[in-house]
Design an enzyme around this catalytic site. Structure first.
Site, PDB file in Angstrom:
ATOM      1  N   GLY A   1       0.818  -1.205   0.000  1.00  7.18           N
ATOM      2  CA  GLY A   1       0.000   0.000   0.000  1.00  7.18           C
ATOM      3  C   GLY A   1       0.853   1.257   0.000  1.00  7.18           C
TER       4      GLY A   1
ATOM      5  N   GLY B   1       0.524   5.807   0.203  1.00 10.33           N
ATOM      6  CA  GLY B   1      -0.313   6.960   0.508  1.00 10.33           C
ATOM      7  C   GLY B   1       0.544   8.194   0.579  1.00 10.33           C
ATOM      8  CB  SER B   2      -0.320  11.743   1.078  1.00  9.07           C
ATOM      9  OG  SER B   2      -1.052  11.593   2.281  1.00  9.07           O
TER      10      SER B   2
ATOM     11  N   GLY C   1       3.366   7.915   3.199  1.00 10.94           N
ATOM     12  CA  GLY C   1       4.429   6.938   3.075  1.00 10.94           C
ATOM     13  C   GLY C   1       3.960   5.668   2.411  1.00 10.94           C
TER      14      GLY C   1
ATOM     15  CB  VAL D   1       2.218  -0.130   4.202  1.00  5.40           C
ATOM     16  CG1 VAL D   1       2.174  -1.269   5.214  1.00  5.40           C
ATOM     17  CG2 VAL D   1       1.709   1.156   4.823  1.00  5.40           C
TER      18      VAL D   1
ATOM     19  CE  LYS E   1       1.890   5.588   8.102  1.00  4.86           C
ATOM     20  NZ  LYS E   1       0.792   6.112   8.943  1.00  4.86           N
TER      21      LYS E   1
ATOM     22  CG  ASP F   1      -7.546  10.208   7.899  1.00  2.00           C
ATOM     23  OD1 ASP F   1      -8.551  10.556   7.248  1.00  2.00           O
ATOM     24  OD2 ASP F   1      -6.477   9.879   7.354  1.00  2.00           O
TER      25      ASP F   1
END
Length: 1016
Positions: free
Chosen positions: A716, A718-719, A721, A723, A738, A845
């Protein structure tokens, strides 16, 4: 149980919709262009996995590769066939270079991504079969160039958009299978141009409107599948022109009219009719006997009425006859006369006439029905009489459902001949006498319901031979004697045991401790005695233990505090004494604790369920004291004055000595810390792993654990970092690493927030942080990473939207019970964060991608990079303690309105995000879906649909994923009520103003109510 029968009748639908294509024509071999294209295709098909498709390598000629067939003359690839493998990749554009390809059959290989536009280059392609994958997006318009296509099968994917109207120009099509996707809109009238079409499947989509009359022009059509959509109106008269039709499926729509009246004359070749779950009306046509080829006749869940014609006995090929959940019969003597004619149907396998108004005495002739019969469902009618002795002739019967009638008498011993019987539902009748010993012959039994009858005597010891039992219910009878040892204790797979409201005596059998899977044990309203056996401590899966209104005595055992799955514990109206064990505070899922009307004394614990005054009941225990103030119990008394005086001098001496020693130690410690800090003033801060008591890991160890942070280990991005999956020597199971993107603004602060938030918190539904790393990489750059438990089932986002990159468990749809459990898990996590942690934590979040699922689909809330600590708890913090939301970056769609307006961070903000998450779980739609704009949001979309339009907004996959325990019209009604309740909770949590949003504890209570309503 009726719901199960309905689903069992529907099982053949899938096999009919998922039709097979003709075999490929094998032709010979080759060209270097094709080899290059195939190697590029392999790389995408397998996600670069070198172990997949091992024969696809240059040491073999590509025409010898698995699934590849070539032409003899030109040596070009003409057929590509791969089935039933976990390749898990995408379709590469290079397939467009296989220009001699005539057949492409890539089924059940877990493809994802979109169908590439380059498929339009395959001018010779005749067969395209991509069924049972996870393809998404729209069908590319470039496919119109494949003018030779005869067969298109895209069943069981996640394709969306409208059914392309340009299909109507592909005049050579004989099969078009688009069922089990997410297509919306209406049926394009242009499909009526396909004059060669023989099979058309549009079932299991989200299509709506009326059925286009142009389909009546398809004179060669043999298979028409339109089931499980939202079609309305009448069946157009033009469809009665389809005289070649063999399979007709209208299941689960909103169609109306007297459809059956024209059936026999219009469709003389009809083999399968599936029109259950509509609003059709009218009487049963006596001319049905003209359908000599009819094999399946399923018209359940409609509004048909009157008598069932005895002419059905002329249907000699009949295998399935399901007329359940209509208005047939009038409660009179001759309503069951049609059964006599059905004895002529020697191929009959499933017979259902449940939930009607059929009356009369159950005839002996029922024993003369076909010996092929596996299902007999007659529940919820007005049938009287006894079970005929001849029932024993139906030797292949697997399900016998007679619940909710007026049947009486004893169970005949001949029932012991039904060796294949797995489901036996006789509840809600007037049966009496003993449960026969011959029940022990039925070793395949898994679900038995004998409740609400007049059975008496003992539980037969022979029941212990039924070792496949999962559920046994015999509540509401006159059974007596001891519950025997070595009976239920032998049923290792038993999940639910209901024996309440009888006259059982003696103790709880100790061998119930053998039942590792036992979830529900209800023994209330009996005459049981003794203490709760210690061996029950092994039943770690228990969620409900109800022993109220018996004569149990002794202390409440402390081991109950180790049954961490308990949600309901009711020991009320017994003779328990002594104190309440403090271990019960460990039961974090407990929402009902009833200890009232016993002889308990001493201090009431504080913590866990004892902090929720609405969850506990302690009335009738006059010697209890303490507890939370809301219980209004007297304060617990201190030691008597004389004893205090005798011990006071000794205590003072001990305290002075102890205090002096501690003071000296503290001063020494402070001095040493001061000197150490002064000495290391310019050194970096200690490892966060050591600071929070974790195993320390270095960058090198994480580099090795993830194979150099290989893309093959990437699970995965994302903004904040990326994983990676990895393996560390310190931990037995795989881990998720992560790695923070330190170029992102606020990344270091996010890292500290997440470590601080998770460092002191431990909860079953929070993502467990294992360790963290703050150092430098091999290039000397700063490096920060957090190591978590690896969640094998990926994120909730991946399962709701079938995003294969995020989930190892892809080809899966969540049923309603699983969705409710996930919603509960997240609610438990938020309740802990807001109310039970040392400092109240606002997550900031909450969204599906931050909800991760373990092996058992238990949800864990993660990603605390935006979390804020509030000094005090959610119920008591003040505005001075709140963090400003001006620095908060949540996620669009889940961000509460007050944050966008500069409001302060609060637990109510999490509740808003949680409410949106619930609505996404229910509908399968993201709040950022293209259908939502200024005038319509996900919140408003759901609010407007409550309650009448609930079935129009729920995720269509829920229609076919009912739990196996559901049955009958009552349970179907419960299902609708549960969907409405779930939607109401989501809407109440996502109200615009924080003060109007639901309290998280109320959410938990209402979700529990939904869960228990869903239980069979």
């Amino acid at each position: 149980m009726i719901m199960i029968i309905f689903i069992m009748f529907l099982l053949p639908i899938a096999s009919q919709i998922e039709y097979m294509t003709s075999a490929a024509v094998t032709m010979p071999l080759s060209s270097e262009t094709d080899q290059t294209a195939l190697l590029a295709l392999k790389d995408k098909l397998t996600n670069g996995d070198s172990d997949a498709l091992p024969s696809w390598n240059k040491s073999l000629h590509f025409c010898e590769w698995e699934g590849v067939i070539c032409s003899r003359r030109h040596k070009r690839v003409t057929s590509l066939q791969l089935q039933n493998q976990y390749l898990g990749g995408t379709l590469a554009p290079s397939l467009g270079n296989l220009t001699f390809l005539r057949e492409m059959s890539l089924t059940s290989i877990n493809l994802h991504g979109q169908i590439p536009r380059e498929v339009g280059h395959l001018k010779r392609l005749q067969i395209l079969d991509l069924r049972q994958n996870n393809l998404h997006g729209e069908i590319p318009i470039e496919m119109i160039n494949c003018s030779s296509l005869q067969v298109i099968i895209l069943l069981y994917n996640n394709l969306t958009g409208e059914v392309p109207s340009w299909f109507g120009s592909m005049m050579q099509l004989t099969q078009l299978g688009l069922g089990a996707n997410g297509f919306a809109g209406s049926i394009p009238p242009s499909l009526g141009n396909l004059s060669s079409l023989e099979k058309l499947s549009l079932a299991y989509n989200q299509l709506e409107g009326s059925i286009t009359p142009t389909l009546g022009r398809l004179s060669t059509l043999k298979f028409l599948g339109l089931g499980v959509n939202n079609f309305s109106g009448q069946v157009p008269p033009s469809l009665y022109n389809l005289s070649n039709i063999q399979v007709l499926d209208f299941t689960e729509n909103q169609l109306v009219g007297n459809f059956l009246s024209n059936l026999p004359m219009a469709f003389p070749n009809l083999e399968i009719l599936l029109c259950g779950g509509n609003r059709f009306t009218g009487t049963f046509p006596s001319s049905i006997s003209n359908l000599s080829e009819l094999q399946q006749f399923q018209i359940s869940k409609n509004d048909f009425y009157g008598p069932i014609s005895p002419t059905v006995g002329s249907l000699h090929k009949l295998q399935i006859f399901n007329v359940g959940r209509n208005r047939f019969g009038n409660g009179r003597a001759h309503d069951l006369d049609f059964l006599s004619s059905l004895t002529n149907c020697t191929q009959l396998q499933k017979l259902g006439f449940y939930e009607n108004y059929l009356g009369g005495v159950l005839p002996d002739i029922i024993g003369n029905l076909s010996t092929n019969l596996v299902l007999l469902g007659m529940a919820l009618n007005q049938i009287s009489g006894r079970i005929p002795e001849g029932i024993g002739k139906l030797v292949n019967l697997a399900t016998l459902d007679m619940e909710g009638n007026f049947l009486e008498g004893t169970i005949p011993d001949s029932i012991g001949k039904l060796k294949n019987l797995g489901v036996l539902w006789l509840d809600g009748n007037k049966f009496y006498g003993n449960i026969p010993l011959v029940i022990g012959n039925l070793t395949m039994l898994s679900d038995v319901d004998l409740s609400s009858n007049k059975f008496e005597g003992l539980i037969p010891f022979t029941l212990g031979y039924c070792t496949n039992m999962q559920k046994f219910a015999a509540y509401g009878n006159n059974l007596s004697g001891n519950i025997p040892n070595q009976t239920f204790g032998n049923q290792q797979g038993l999940i639910q045991l209901f024996l309440y409201s009888n006259s059982f005596t003696g103790p709880i059998p100790s061998d119930l401790g053998n039942l590792n899977h036992l979830s529900i044990l209800h023994l209330q309203d009996n005459k049981l005695i003794g203490e709760i056996p210690t061996r029950l401590s092994a039943c770690s899966a228990l969620t409900e233990l109800v022993l109220e209104r018996n004569s149990f005595h002794g202390s409440i055992p402390s081991f109950l505090g180790s049954l961490l799955s308990l949600e309901i514990l009711d020991l009320s109206n017994n003779n328990f004494s002594s104190t309440i064990p403090h271990e019960l505070v460990n039961l974090t899922f407990l929402n009902t604790l009833n200890l009232s009307f016993n002889h308990l004394s001493g201090e009431v614990p504080v913590g866990g369920a004892f902090n929720n005054v609405t969850a506990i009941s302690l009335a009738g225990n006059k010697d209890l004291c303490g507890g939370i103030p809301q219980l209004n119990l007297p304060a617990c008394s201190t030691l008597p004055l004389q004893k205090k005086h005798k011990r006071s001098v000794k205590k003072k001496v001990i305290l002075i000595i102890a205090f002096g020693g501690v003071l000296i130690s503290v001063v020494a410690f402070i001095i040493s810390i001061y000197l150490l800090k002064k000495k290391r003033k310019r050194l970096s801060t200690p490892s966060l792993a050591l600071q929070y008591g974790y195993v320390k890991v270095s960058y090198g160890e994480l580099h090795q654990a993830t194979n150099g942070f290989s893309s093959l280990n990437l699970i995965g991005t994302g903004s904040s970092g990326s994983v990676y999956r990895g393996t560390l020597v310190h931990f037995e199971r795989p881990v998720a690493v992560k790695v923070l993107n330190l170029q992102t603004r606020g990344a270091s602060k996010s890292f500290m927030s997440e470590c601080k938030a998770l460092g002191k918190m431990k909860h079953r539904n929070l993502l467990n942080i294992l360790t963290c790393c703050s150092g430098v990489d091999y290039k000397g750059d700063d490096f920060k990473a957090i190591v978590f438990e690896f969640m094998p089932n990926g994120s909730l986002e991946s399962l709701l939207h079938n995003n294969i990159e995020d989930s190892e468990s892809t080809n899966r749809s969540l049923n309603l019970m699983q969705r409710v459990n996930i919603a509960l898990d997240v609610a438990f996590a938020l309740d802990y964060l807001h109310n039970d942690s040392e400092e109240a934590v606002v997550h900031c979040d909450v969204k599906p991608s931050n909800v991760l699922l373990d092996d058992d689909i238990v949800a864990h809330l993660g990603d605390f990079g935006l979390a804020r600590l509030l000094h005090g708890h959610a119920t008591s913090y003040t505005s001075s303690n709140q963090a400003s939301s001006s620095v908060i970056k949540g996620t669009i769609g889940y961000l509460p309105p007050e944050y966008g307006a500069g409001g302060s961070v609060s637990p109510q903000g999490d509740i808003y995000s949680y409410g949106i998450l619930l609505l996404e779980i229910l509908t399968g739609k993201r709040p950022t879906d293209g259908m939502f704009g200024e005038d319509l949001s996900l919140h408003k979309f759901c609010k407007l649909a409550i309650p009448e339009g609930i079935t129009e907004i729920v995720d269509s996959r829920l229609i076919t994923l009912f739990d196996e325990g559901e049955r009958g019209i009552t349970q179907q009604k419960n299902m609708m009520e549960c969907l409405v309740s779930f939607a109401r909770i989501g809407v109440a949590c996502s109200e615009e103003f924080p003060t109007q949003r639901m309290n998280i504890k109320d959410v938990i209570m209402e979700l529990h109510a939904i869960k228990h309503k869903l239980l069979p």
